[in-house]
Structures are given as C-alpha cells and as structure tokens.
Design an enzyme around this catalytic site. Structure first.
Site, PDB file in Angstrom:
ATOM      1  N   ASP A  98       0.848  -1.181   0.000  1.00 53.75           N
ATOM      2  CA  ASP A  98       0.000   0.000   0.000  1.00 53.75           C
ATOM      3  C   ASP A  98       0.890   1.240   0.000  1.00 53.75           C
ATOM      4  O   ASP A  98       2.111   1.143   0.062  1.00 53.75           O
ATOM      5  CB  ASP A  98      -0.944  -0.005   1.198  1.00 53.75           C
ATOM      6  N   ASP A 272      -7.763  -8.159  -0.481  1.00 55.34           N
ATOM      7  CA  ASP A 272      -6.881  -8.325   0.677  1.00 55.34           C
ATOM      8  C   ASP A 272      -7.645  -7.962   1.934  1.00 55.34           C
ATOM      9  O   ASP A 272      -8.606  -7.186   1.886  1.00 55.34           O
ATOM     10  CB  ASP A 272      -5.652  -7.423   0.558  1.00 55.34           C
TER      11      ASP A 272
END
Length: 404
Positions: A98, A272
């Site tokens: 991320d 996720d």
C-alpha cells in the site's frame, strides 16, 4: 482481452456467462498470479506466526506488505542495503504494498492532509513528518514490491460531499505525481486507486480520469469501512461497469467470505484483508459452514478436525500427509500458546485461498451461479431466511437469484 506492460502481462482466461465473474492470469516479476485471488496481509514483512515456506506451501503467490510500517522499521536505508523486501523476508513470490496513506490517517493522531501530502507526528519522537506522493513511491521503490499503490487522499465513506469531492480530485492529481516519481516501471507496477465514497457521480468521474492515466492495474479504495452493505455493493457495481476489461481490478480491504463471493460476481479480481489472520489469533476458524470459536468449551473433548474435508495440513490426517490436529487440541491452545495462533492462521489462510481456487474452477466450468448458491446454502446451514439482504440484492444485479 489482454494487456501488456513491462512488469505485468494480463489475460482473461474465462468468463461466467451469467455474472461479471472472470478468471485471469496476471504475470508479475515474481511469478504468475491467477485471479480471483485473495492476498494475505503481512504488515511488517511477515504474516504473523507463519513462516514464508509455510505460506508458500499453502499455494500463496502474492502477499501484502505495509509501506508505512516498513518505512519506520527497518527503514528505507536498510531496505536499500539488503536489496528490498523480498530478500529481507525470504519471500520469493510477489508482494503488493500500500502507499502508507491509510495508516497515516487512521492510526495516527493529528494527521492533516494538504495538497503537498499527509503531515503526521512521528511515532518515535513526536516531530512533524510529511508523506508526499513522491516519498511514498520512493519507499515502495526501495521495498521493491511487484505492485505498488499510489498515495491517495483517504477519507471515510460517510464524509460530507464537499470533502469527498476534494479527496477524489486530489487523488487524481497525486496519481500524476506518483507516475512522475516512479523510477522502476520496468520491474514494479503502479496501480491507481478509485475514490469517491458512495457517490456514484464521483466514482464515475474518478474511474474515467484514472483510466486515462493507463496504469497497469486499477484498485477501488475507500470502501469496507463500515458503510451500509447495499451501498457498498452498488459502488463496486458502478466501478466494474466502467473499468476496462483488460486490466486487473483490485478491491482493497475486503476479505469476509460472503463479500469475496459477491464481489467476484460483481467483477472484481483481487482482494486483501487482515481478517482471516487477525481472527485466527482470537481462536476463530473459518469453515464453509461459517466461523467457529474454538474457545467454546463444547470443543474441549471434540477429536474431529477443524473442518471435515478441509485439505489444509492442520485438518488432514497423518495418513493423508497432514498433522491431524483436533478441535480439542485447538481448544486447549487458543489464547494461551502462540502455536495455536500459528496453526489457526495456517488453516484460515488455506480456507481463503481454497475459496478463491474453487471460484476459479467454477468460472472456468461456467458453473459459477451454482457455486454461489451452494456457498450461501452451506454458509447459512440451508436457511434462506438468514441470507443477508444486501447479498441477495447485489447478486440479483448480476442475474443470480439466491431465493429462487
């Protein structure tokens, strides 16, 4: 449909003839990823309590790392010295990172967002720090992730409309800065992130603007934050109606089994969530008949496996090449011994990965609608009155009637 970038080749392998579900091949620098795919979250370069070889043995081809946490420890200098996160954690499969922006806003006090970036107080000494799109990309270049995410302006889905629109347009501008800062497009893929909250107009604008930037893949962010599930599904449906067919679609932060099945039907490819691993540490096992809490004393003398028919090493017998671990053993370990969390995590990650494998197989055979109906039947013990209305309504949008 197919697409090719220096570090990503994408191909649609099969489609459901009823829904938007599809099977795709995503070739990345560290191997092939087949979607629909669930990606376990290894926040600090490890899946808590699980060795890399154990994760590999489960068939995991891609996991998440957290840019914010790796930027703090071990830090960018160490990552550069060791040659990136793959070597740092002895993981030779793919990594997605991320941008670090979500952690800035959600975990830290007094974080402020301006056009420059996210200003926050250092957790080490309390001094002000600034995370810019350029710095986020620099950190991810040092991590060496196969897929890296743009820095986006993250706000809660229920934020008032003016701030939501500001965040959406700022995320577009920040993507342009991320693209300019990206030094390794030949070995790392930068994904854009669609923002806009639950506002259909903003989501449509953001989809079209982000698509113009032609990143190798596209993520849908800003959801799975406690919003009403009907609105969540409608937003996913809106995005997959617009997003190009020839690129992977990643729905961020989604990992409940029901959500995965519905969102695959709506046309998403990648997912996720920390839920399967986090809930394992509280003694909760994921099964096709729902979640069971092994702390419950009714399992004290239960010598059966976590789930009959499960092919994970915990549930398989020794004759089948597994460990033959019983519910009674889990009951004696959970919340007391770290090995209990390790074993439960292995089971739960296997459950998630197997669920995705089963969906892929059903799509290839063009039997996905039957799979969906069987999944909800088993998950709810055959009681249609327990089917969540949001799932029923969402699946009707793609021609599956759960109640028929």
């Amino acid at each position: 449909m197919a697409s090719s970038f220096p570090a990503l080749q994408f191909k649609v392998v099969a489609r459901c003839s009823t829904t938007r579900a599809r099977v795709t091949d995503i070739q990345l620098p560290h191997g092939l990823v087949e979607s629909p795919v669930f990606m376990p979250v290894g926040t600090q370069a490890s899946l808590k309590g699980v060795l890399p070889e154990q994760l590999d043995a489960l068939g995991c081809k891609i996991m998440l790392n957290n840019t914010y946490h790796l930027g703090l420890k071990p830090g960018q200098e160490v990552l550069d010295t060791v040659g990136g996160a793959h070597r740092f954690q002895s993981w030779n499969k793919n990594i997605l990172t991320d941008s670090g922006g979500f952690q800035m806003v959600s975990l830290l006090k007094l974080a402020t967002i301006t056009e420059d970036g996210v200003t926050f107080l250092s957790p080490r000494d309390g001094t002000p720090m600034l995370l810019t799109p350029e710095h986020s990309i620099s950190l991810q270049n040092s991590i060496g992730s196969d897929i890296m995410m743009q820095l986006d302006d993250v706000v809660h889905t229920l934020t008032e409309s003016k701030r939501m629109e500001e965040a959406m347009y700022r995320s577009i501008r920040w993507l342009d800065r991320c693209i300019q800062a990206h030094k390794r497009p030949e070995t790392q893929n930068l994904f854009c992130i669609i923002q806009g909250g639950l506002d259909k107009r903003l989501r449509e604008i953001c989809c079209r603007e982000m698509v113009k930037r032609n990143t190798p893949g596209i993520a849908v962010g800003g959801l799975s934050g406690g919003e009403e599930k009907h609105a969540f599904c409608e937003t996913v449906y809106t995005c997959t109606s617009i997003l190009p067919d020839n690129k992977p679609r990643y729905l961020m932060g989604v990992g409940y089994a029901e959500d995965l099945v519905v969102c695959v039907a709506l046309g998403m490819d990648m997912f996720d969530c920390v839920y399967p691993t986090r809930t394992a540490r509280f003694g909760n096992a994921l099964t096709r008949k729902g979640v069971i809490n092994l702390r419950n004393q009714k399992f004290r003398n239960d010598i059966g496996p976590l789930e009959e028919g499960c092919s994970c090493p915990c549930c398989k017998t020794e004759l089948e090449g597994g460990w033959g671990i019983t519910r009674a053993y889990f009951n004696s370990l959970v919340s007391k011994e770290t090995v209990g969390a390790n074993l439960m995590t292995i089971h739960n990650v296997h459950f998630q990965l197997q669920l995705m494998r089963d969906m892929r197989e059903s799509i290839i055979k063009d039997e996905f609608p039957s799979f969906v109906k069987n999944f909800f039947h088993e998950w709810n013990h055959g009681d249609k009155s327990n089917y969540p209305s949001w799932a029923v309504d969402a699946l009707r949008m793609v021609n599956i009637d759960l109640l028929a």
